[in-house]
Each structure stands twice: as C-alpha cells, then as structure tokens.
Design a protein around this motif. Structure first.
Motif, PDB file in Angstrom:
ATOM      1  N   LYS A 192      87.913  85.985 -62.254  1.00 27.18           N
ATOM      2  CA  LYS A 192      87.693  86.469 -60.886  1.00 27.18           C
ATOM      3  C   LYS A 192      88.852  87.335 -60.390  1.00 27.18           C
ATOM      4  O   LYS A 192      88.849  87.778 -59.249  1.00 27.18           O
ATOM      5  CB  LYS A 192      87.567  85.266 -59.929  1.00 27.18           C
ATOM      6  CG  LYS A 192      86.441  84.323 -60.262  1.00 27.18           C
ATOM      7  CD  LYS A 192      85.136  84.827 -59.728  1.00 27.18           C
ATOM      8  CE  LYS A 192      83.996  83.980 -60.230  1.00 27.18           C
ATOM      9  NZ  LYS A 192      82.711  84.407 -59.684  1.00 27.18           N
ATOM     10  N   TRP A 194      97.022  82.538 -53.581  1.00 26.88           N
ATOM     11  CA  TRP A 194      95.878  83.386 -53.934  1.00 26.88           C
ATOM     12  C   TRP A 194      94.651  82.841 -53.226  1.00 26.88           C
ATOM     13  O   TRP A 194      94.407  81.633 -53.255  1.00 26.88           O
ATOM     14  CB  TRP A 194      95.667  83.313 -55.449  1.00 26.88           C
ATOM     15  CG  TRP A 194      94.549  84.135 -56.017  1.00 26.88           C
ATOM     16  CD1 TRP A 194      94.311  85.449 -55.800  1.00 26.88           C
ATOM     17  CD2 TRP A 194      93.542  83.690 -56.955  1.00 26.88           C
ATOM     18  NE1 TRP A 194      93.221  85.860 -56.546  1.00 26.88           N
ATOM     19  CE2 TRP A 194      92.730  84.805 -57.254  1.00 26.88           C
ATOM     20  CE3 TRP A 194      93.257  82.470 -57.577  1.00 26.88           C
ATOM     21  CZ2 TRP A 194      91.647  84.749 -58.141  1.00 26.88           C
ATOM     22  CZ3 TRP A 194      92.193  82.405 -58.445  1.00 26.88           C
ATOM     23  CH2 TRP A 194      91.392  83.533 -58.727  1.00 26.88           C
ATOM     24  N   PRO A 243      90.949  83.269 -53.667  1.00 28.52           N
ATOM     25  CA  PRO A 243      89.965  83.937 -54.530  1.00 28.52           C
ATOM     26  C   PRO A 243      88.672  84.301 -53.818  1.00 28.52           C
ATOM     27  O   PRO A 243      87.938  85.175 -54.267  1.00 28.52           O
ATOM     28  CB  PRO A 243      89.706  82.916 -55.640  1.00 28.52           C
ATOM     29  CG  PRO A 243      90.125  81.607 -55.092  1.00 28.52           C
ATOM     30  CD  PRO A 243      91.216  81.889 -54.098  1.00 28.52           C
ATOM     31  N   LYS A 244      88.377  83.642 -52.704  1.00 30.77           N
ATOM     32  CA  LYS A 244      87.111  83.924 -52.025  1.00 30.77           C
ATOM     33  C   LYS A 244      87.225  85.084 -51.046  1.00 30.77           C
ATOM     34  O   LYS A 244      86.258  85.498 -50.443  1.00 30.77           O
ATOM     35  CB  LYS A 244      86.642  82.665 -51.284  1.00 30.77           C
ATOM     36  CG  LYS A 244      86.151  81.598 -52.266  1.00 30.77           C
ATOM     37  CD  LYS A 244      85.289  80.571 -51.585  1.00 30.77           C
ATOM     38  CE  LYS A 244      86.166  79.575 -50.866  1.00 30.77           C
ATOM     39  NZ  LYS A 244      85.336  78.483 -50.308  1.00 30.77           N
ATOM     40  N   GLN A 248      89.060  88.277 -51.572  1.00 29.04           N
ATOM     41  CA  GLN A 248      89.855  89.309 -52.241  1.00 29.04           C
ATOM     42  C   GLN A 248      89.401  90.700 -51.818  1.00 29.04           C
ATOM     43  O   GLN A 248      88.248  90.913 -51.490  1.00 29.04           O
ATOM     44  CB  GLN A 248      89.697  89.180 -53.754  1.00 29.04           C
ATOM     45  CG  GLN A 248      90.108  87.829 -54.285  1.00 29.04           C
ATOM     46  CD  GLN A 248      90.209  87.838 -55.801  1.00 29.04           C
ATOM     47  OE1 GLN A 248      91.148  88.369 -56.358  1.00 29.04           O
ATOM     48  NE2 GLN A 248      89.236  87.243 -56.461  1.00 29.04           N
ATOM     49  N   ARG A 249      90.338  91.630 -51.901  1.00 25.45           N
ATOM     50  CA  ARG A 249      89.984  93.014 -51.584  1.00 25.45           C
ATOM     51  C   ARG A 249      89.060  93.567 -52.666  1.00 25.45           C
ATOM     52  O   ARG A 249      89.306  93.359 -53.845  1.00 25.45           O
ATOM     53  CB  ARG A 249      91.247  93.880 -51.540  1.00 25.45           C
ATOM     54  CG  ARG A 249      92.148  93.521 -50.399  1.00 25.45           C
ATOM     55  CD  ARG A 249      93.405  94.384 -50.411  1.00 25.45           C
ATOM     56  NE  ARG A 249      94.336  93.891 -49.408  1.00 25.45           N
ATOM     57  CZ  ARG A 249      95.571  94.333 -49.255  1.00 25.45           C
ATOM     58  NH1 ARG A 249      96.026  95.278 -50.052  1.00 25.45           N
ATOM     59  NH2 ARG A 249      96.341  93.842 -48.327  1.00 25.45           N
ATOM     60  N   ARG A 252      95.895  79.173 -57.245  1.00 21.89           N
ATOM     61  CA  ARG A 252      95.867  79.229 -55.782  1.00 21.89           C
ATOM     62  C   ARG A 252      97.266  78.994 -55.207  1.00 21.89           C
ATOM     63  O   ARG A 252      97.648  79.566 -54.199  1.00 21.89           O
ATOM     64  CB  ARG A 252      94.918  78.160 -55.233  1.00 21.89           C
ATOM     65  CG  ARG A 252      93.454  78.556 -55.300  1.00 21.89           C
ATOM     66  CD  ARG A 252      92.599  77.394 -54.826  1.00 21.89           C
ATOM     67  NE  ARG A 252      91.182  77.698 -54.869  1.00 21.89           N
ATOM     68  CZ  ARG A 252      90.496  78.238 -53.863  1.00 21.89           C
ATOM     69  NH1 ARG A 252      91.121  78.537 -52.738  1.00 21.89           N
ATOM     70  NH2 ARG A 252      89.213  78.486 -53.978  1.00 21.89           N
TER      71      ARG A 252
END
Lengths: 301, 423
Positions: A145, A158, A160-161, A163-164, A297
C-alpha cells in the motif's frame, strides 16, 4: 519490434533514478537508510548512477541495533569510504543507555521494534526531511500500500488510510515543519528483479548472501546463526550447516536457508524456484498477521 | 548468453489496472491470475487457507490474497490502491488494484494514470451497468490504450455464448462515446479459472485467447509518444571535481520522443538554442536516448538551465501557455475554492495557479455535461480553465501523457487535491 523500448529491468532502473533525482531536488536534507542488506545496497548503487559524475548528494543513515553481523559492518565502512559520503549512525544501544528504550526480555527478545525510536530520534536530531528506503511493495501486504513518496506526520507516523494520491510521475514532497517523508525508489521491484539486477550489474554484496558454512540452531523453521547476542535453550544444539541468507536484519532474528548457491548466477536460479517468501525467515514479521503494518504505522522502515 | 539474460532482454513491463463493481469478482480474478501463474508463495497460500477456514469459506478464497491492511481484512473491503507483481516468461506485470466503491473515481484515476491497459469486469448476470459506463469513461479520459473487457461469472449463466454476445453488443453502445483504441472481450469465470490463465473447456465457442495470453501479447511498444522529444530538467549535475571540472549535465527523464547527439535543441521557457554535446547514462555516453530513459544531457553552449526548464527539439516545440483548459478530477474532501491559489506541478515545473472558470461538470453515470453546477467536490470531473503565474510548456494530454498532465496542491494542507489532463 521497434528498438526504441526498454526491457523491464532498464525501465525499473530509469524509474528509480527518476525518483532519486526528485528527492535531491525536492528535499533539503535527505539520507539513504542503509542497513547493509541487498536492497539498501541496490538503492545506493542506483543513487551513484543517478548523480554521476557528481557524488551521491545524500548521507547514509545506519540504525545500529548492536546485534550486527560483523561482515555487514565491514561492508558498510568499505562502501562509505569508496563513495566518499557521510555516515550517520543511530544507535539502539545509546537509546537503551539513555533510558529512551527498554530492552525486551526472554529468549525471543529482539531489538527490532526498538529501532523505531532510534530511527525517529536520528531523523529529528539530524534535521532529516526525507529518508530513502529500500522497501519493496512485494515484500509484505502492508508495504503493497506504500507510495513512492510516503508522508510521515510530526510523530513519524504513517496513516495508510489517508495517503496522498500519486499520479503519473508527479510527486508531491511538500511537508510542514516537523514532518518528514520516506521515499521508496525500488517500490516496483520484486526480490527476483533485485537479484537479476545485482547479477547483471555485478554489484558487490556482503558474503552472507552466498552459501557458506556457519554454526546455527534450528528455531521457528529456519537456521538462526549462533552469536553472542542469542540465548540458547537446553534443547537447542548448535550445528554447522551450509547456509545463506535471503534477507539481512538483526543477527538474532535473521534465519538462513540451506543452500549451495555460492555465485550470483546460482542465487538467481535458486530464487526463481523459491516457494516461500523471503520474509518467511524473519521472526520480526511472524509475531502477528499485522506485525509489519503495526510497526510501519509507528514509524518503522 | 544465459537463460536469465535472454529473458530480461526480451521482457517488457506492462502496467495494468482493474475496474469492477463491488461484487464483480475483481479480487478473485487477481487472486486467480496470481495463483494460476504460480506467483503465490506457499507461506502466503497457507496464510490464506487458514483465514478461509476461520471465516468458514469453502475451499481457498483467492480474493483474500489482495487484502493488505488490518481494517481491510476485518471488514472485507479494499481501502486504498495496492500494487501487485507477477512475472511470466514473456512479461513482468504490475497490477494497480483499485477499490471498487470508496472514493472510486479518485482511486481509479490514480491507478490508471500509469497503466498501459485496463481490465473492466462485467458480471455476466447483470450485463453493462451504470458503473461499467463510469469505468469505461475513466479509462478513456485517462487515455488507456488497451481495454480488456472480462465478462465474469460465465459459470452462473451456463457459459452461454448468446449471453456473452448480448453483453458485447451492449458495450458497443458505451464505446461509441469513448476514444479507446484497442478493446478485446473475454468470457471468463475467475472462480473456476475459465479463460484466465488456462483456456476454458466449457466455452469451446470462444475463439480468442485466455486473459493472461492477451496481457502477454498486447502491443505496447507504440504506446509511448516517439515523435515529440521532451526533456524536463530535474536537477543540474555539477561535480566540480578535478576530474570533471567543467562538467554541467542536465539530469532528467526523457518523457517522450528521441534525442540524439548533435541535435539542435531549445531550452524553454528562455528560448535559447544549442546543440546536444553528449547524452550520458552513468559512466557511459550514448549516441541516442529515448523515453522513458533517465539520462544527463550536456550542451555545446554555456546557457542558463535549471529545474523546471524543458529541452525540446528546436523544430518541434510544445505550447508555452499561461491559460489553458483541462479536465480536473478532484481528489480532496475540501471542495475547490473559487479564485483560490493552488500550487501547480507540471513535469518538473512548479508555479502558482487558480481555477479561473468551471466550463462544465461531467455526470459520469449518465455521460452527460452539466453546465449549471459550478461546484467541484471530491470525485467530480470538470472541464475548467486554469491560469498560471508563469507559462507552462504543455502538450495535449491525448498526445502526450507526461507533458499533458498536472496536479494541484493545496497550499494550506500540502495535499494533492486534483489531477488534471490538458485539452
């Protein structure tokens, strides 16, 4: 077929060089996260190509757990001398001595998770705004991801849900004070691609990747090297085997596989017939199904 | 030459994206492609087997292979674009696996922006639905050159040739509004593996090749624009070492076309011309270089060139413009603000820009223009007029994917808020 096309290794190389040049242009103080493993060696090799005949415009940052293979340390020092780049070291031992990190207890104790705090301190203390890593998306499901340019908030975390989006080859490395980026130039490479490229370019790698005789114990389905850093059970009897390592991490958690592959060509042949993922021999990933995601994360590599 | 080298020299990279509605079996198809092409490792399979059992599924649920994040596994959904890799003796493949529902447009546009091909899945029982039109429109908008329409779940319509032909005909109506060059149709069952990697024994009537074979043989060499030589400068290499005292190399990637030593080139936007003295790849110099190679170019004359400039062949230049129209796909929760300033990234060039006018909004379900609604919200696609503070060196997106594309960045959040395709 027209002669104006690249084969896939050349295309992956061109992509990685493009990313490395974007890093040099967009960030003030980028470093390469250097572990002495094949992926960070590859990234360093690509950086040399990207900026030749100039020197690599990044320092190397090694997060040193103190639980190293001696071969890796020598390799690191030789490479730094050859490239004429600066070496930064973040020491987990120092973090423990300063009371910033707590050593895990028991037989399965490892300093793997402790690297996160040391890495984040090193980033903060050295005012690093971009850490270039050798992470690949094929390695692990959470890494699948990852973006090429991966944003970290001011706690190094981080999300992850959130993100650019990354479109075409337009990379957005903008950040606010205290935040930083992780950049992964070899995101699109697989283990096989890495070995084929190392073979093609004849890149020097630590001897640990080649089959060699070593004193080991059988633990968690792989051959763990015997070293001063490991605690043995009464039932664990050291034996000598011809092994090689597919990945290099801490000496306490990196398992080897039995192998006769002692040349790059033989390694490529062996990897092409592998039926287990390379991180299958890493105890750090076996702790739970989301072990990698959880560490990432928090700020892991 | 060893086997390995022969393979590498002949193998090209194919990037494709997958589009389907929630229950079209997209994850199962990807799982099937990877499984039947022997790209799933034993330890990965063991983990999927144990999860399948825990969830009480019959057999191995191949769809589980594409789950990445903990929330995705727990909720059985896909949240973000994930990338998958597999290699056959003919090609290396990168799959951009995009979620079917949440923020669909944003994710599909992201996945499609680098893809050579798109797989569009249709459920054989439902035929062409609203989502199929949306997926096809986005594939066309992003100028994906090759579309493979997979009519899935053929096992649930008794592998009927009549049903398959009906759907091909329905899709023909959708196609009439699109500009996709190469479309192929394949009847498949991802669940049972029919026509995915292996030819189906249930559909003797289908004369075409299975999906994987099509992916392996798509003609992609001509996808890259080889006519218009464009070289955006990323950074300048000035070693200033004793050995390379006067070296001044412009580092970048050739985005399209071919450059040769001795070519007369013009630096934009300044307009100064010179000749190419050398094209350097690492320690070697080459006579010619082409897209998408990363190289360093040196010039005969000492002229001022820096990041954001573009080298082009003097006889073939892009437009230099401060005002142009583009399709924007909005990607942020915060709607576009009228007359607000954004940072615009186009090649290696960065300027300030504002959205001067919304010409129309595209209703991507009905494929109609809406001239009244001027708001730009998340997942909207609008034709807009953009004005920039300094000229950009642009080509139309349909001629050139890399000098025809842009992103907008919100200056307060630093987020990438829009993707743009220049008209």
């Amino acid at each position: 077929m027209s002669r104006y096309y690249l084969n896939y290794l050349d295309e992956l190389e061109a992509e990685a060089i493009f990313i490395l040049r974007e890093v040099a242009a967009q960030f003030k103080n980028p470093v390469i996260l250097f572990s002495g493993g094949k992926d960070s060696i590859l990234v360093t090799h690509l950086a040399r190509k990207a900026f030749y005949p100039s020197k690599i415009p990044f320092a190397l940052l090694h997060v040193d757990t103190g639980h190293n293979f001696p071969e890796t340390m020598k390799f690191r020092d030789d490479l730094v001398a050859e490239l004429g780049v600066k070496l930064l070291v973040g020491s987990v031992q120092d973090s423990i001595d300063e009371g910033k990190a707590q050593e895990e207890k028991g037989k399965r104790a490892s300093r793997n998770v402790l690297q996160i705090g040391t890495l984040l301190s090193a980033i903060e203390n050295n005012k690093i705004d971009c850490a270039i890593g050798g992470g690949r998306r094929d390695e692990e499901k959470a890494r699948a991801k990852e973006r090429f340019f991966s944003h970290r908030d001011d706690f190094g975390q981080w999300d992850p849900k959130n993100q650019r989006p990354e479109l075409w080859n337009l990379f957005n490395g903008k950040y606010n004070h205290g935040e930083h980026f992780r950049v992964f130039p070899i995101s699109n490479w697989t283990e096989m691609d890495v070995w084929n490229y190392i073979h093609r370019e004849n890149i020097a790698i630590p001897s640990l990747y080649f089959a060699h005789e070593r004193e080991v114990i059988w633990r968690d389905n792989s051959w763990i090297p015997v070293s001063e850093h490991i605690q043995l059970d009464a039932s664990e009897v050291p034996t000598t085997k011809k092994i090689r390592f597919r990945t290099l991490g801490d000496i306490t958690i990196t398992g080897g596989i039995e192998s006769d592959a002692d040349t790059l060509e033989k390694i490529c042949d062996e990897v092409s017939t592998m039926r287990q993922t390379e991180r299958g021999n890493r105890a750090d990933d076996k702790r739970s199904e989301s072990a990698m995601e959880d560490r990432k994360r928090e700020g892991y590599f | 030459m060893s086997n390995i080298e022969t393979n590498i020299n002949n193998n090209q990279l194919l990037r494709f994206t997958t589009a389907g509605s929630v229950d079209d079996g997209k994850s199962t198809l990807i799982g099937r492609l990877l499984y039947d092409s022997k790209s799933i490792f034993e330890d990965q399979l063991a983990s999927i087997e144990s999860t399948s059992q825990k969830k009480g599924h019959e057999g191995v649920d191949l769809a589980l292979f594409t789950d990445g994040l903990r929330d995705e596994r727990e909720q059985g959904i896909t949240i973000d674009v994930a990338y998958r890799y597999f290699t056959t003796p003919k090609r290396k493949f990168i799959i951009a696996d995009t979620p079917g529902h949440m923020q669909y447009t944003r994710n599909m546009v992201t996945g499609a922006s680098t893809a050579n091909a798109a797989i569009i899945l249709i459920d054989a029982r439902h035929g062409v639905v609203e989502q199929t039109k949306r997926h096809s429109f986005l594939a066309s908008l992003l100028q994906i050159q090759h579309v493979l329409v997979c009519v899935n779940k053929m096992d649930l319509v008794q592998y009927s040739e009549t049903r398959f032909n009906e759907i091909v005909e329905q899709f023909g109506d959708v196609m009439s509004k699109m500009t996709i060059k190469d479309v192929q149709f394949i009847p498949i069952s991802a669940l049972n593996g029919d026509n995915v990697v292996h030819r189906s024994t249930e559909m003797e009537w289908f004369q075409g090749a299975p999906l994987l074979h099509q992916l392996e043989t798509l003609h992609i060499s001509s996808d890259i624009n080889k006519t218009d030589a464009r070289f955006p400068v990323q950074t300048v290499l000035r070693p200033q070492s004793a050995e390379h005292l006067d070296y001044r190399g412009y580092a970048g990637r050739i985005e399209s076309g071919i450059f040769r030593k001795g070519d007369e080139v013009t630096v934009l936007p300044s307009g100064f011309s010179s000749k190419i003295k050398s094209i350097d790849c690492n320690e070697t110099s080459v006579e010619e270089a082409f897209a998408p190679m990363s190289v360093a170019i040196t010039l005969e004359d000492d002229i001022d060139v820096s990041r954001g400039d573009m080298l082009v062949r003097t006889a073939n230049q892009p437009m230099c413009s401060q005002e142009f129209d583009a399709y924007l796909c909005w990607m942020d929760n915060k709607p576009a603000q009228p007359n607000a300033k954004y940072t615009i990234r186009h090649t290696s060039n960065e300027q300030k820009a504002l959205i001067k006018e919304v010409v129309y909004k595209m209703d991507i379900n009905k494929l109609e223009r809406n001239n009244d609604d001027k708001s730009i919200l998340m997942n909207d696609i609008c034709r807009v007029t953009i004005r920039t503070t300094k000229p950009l060196m642009i080509d139309e997106y349909r001629d050139n994917r890399y000098t025809g594309s842009l992103i907008l960045i919100d200056e307060s959040t630093n987020n990438t808020v829009a993707a743009g395709m220049i008209l």
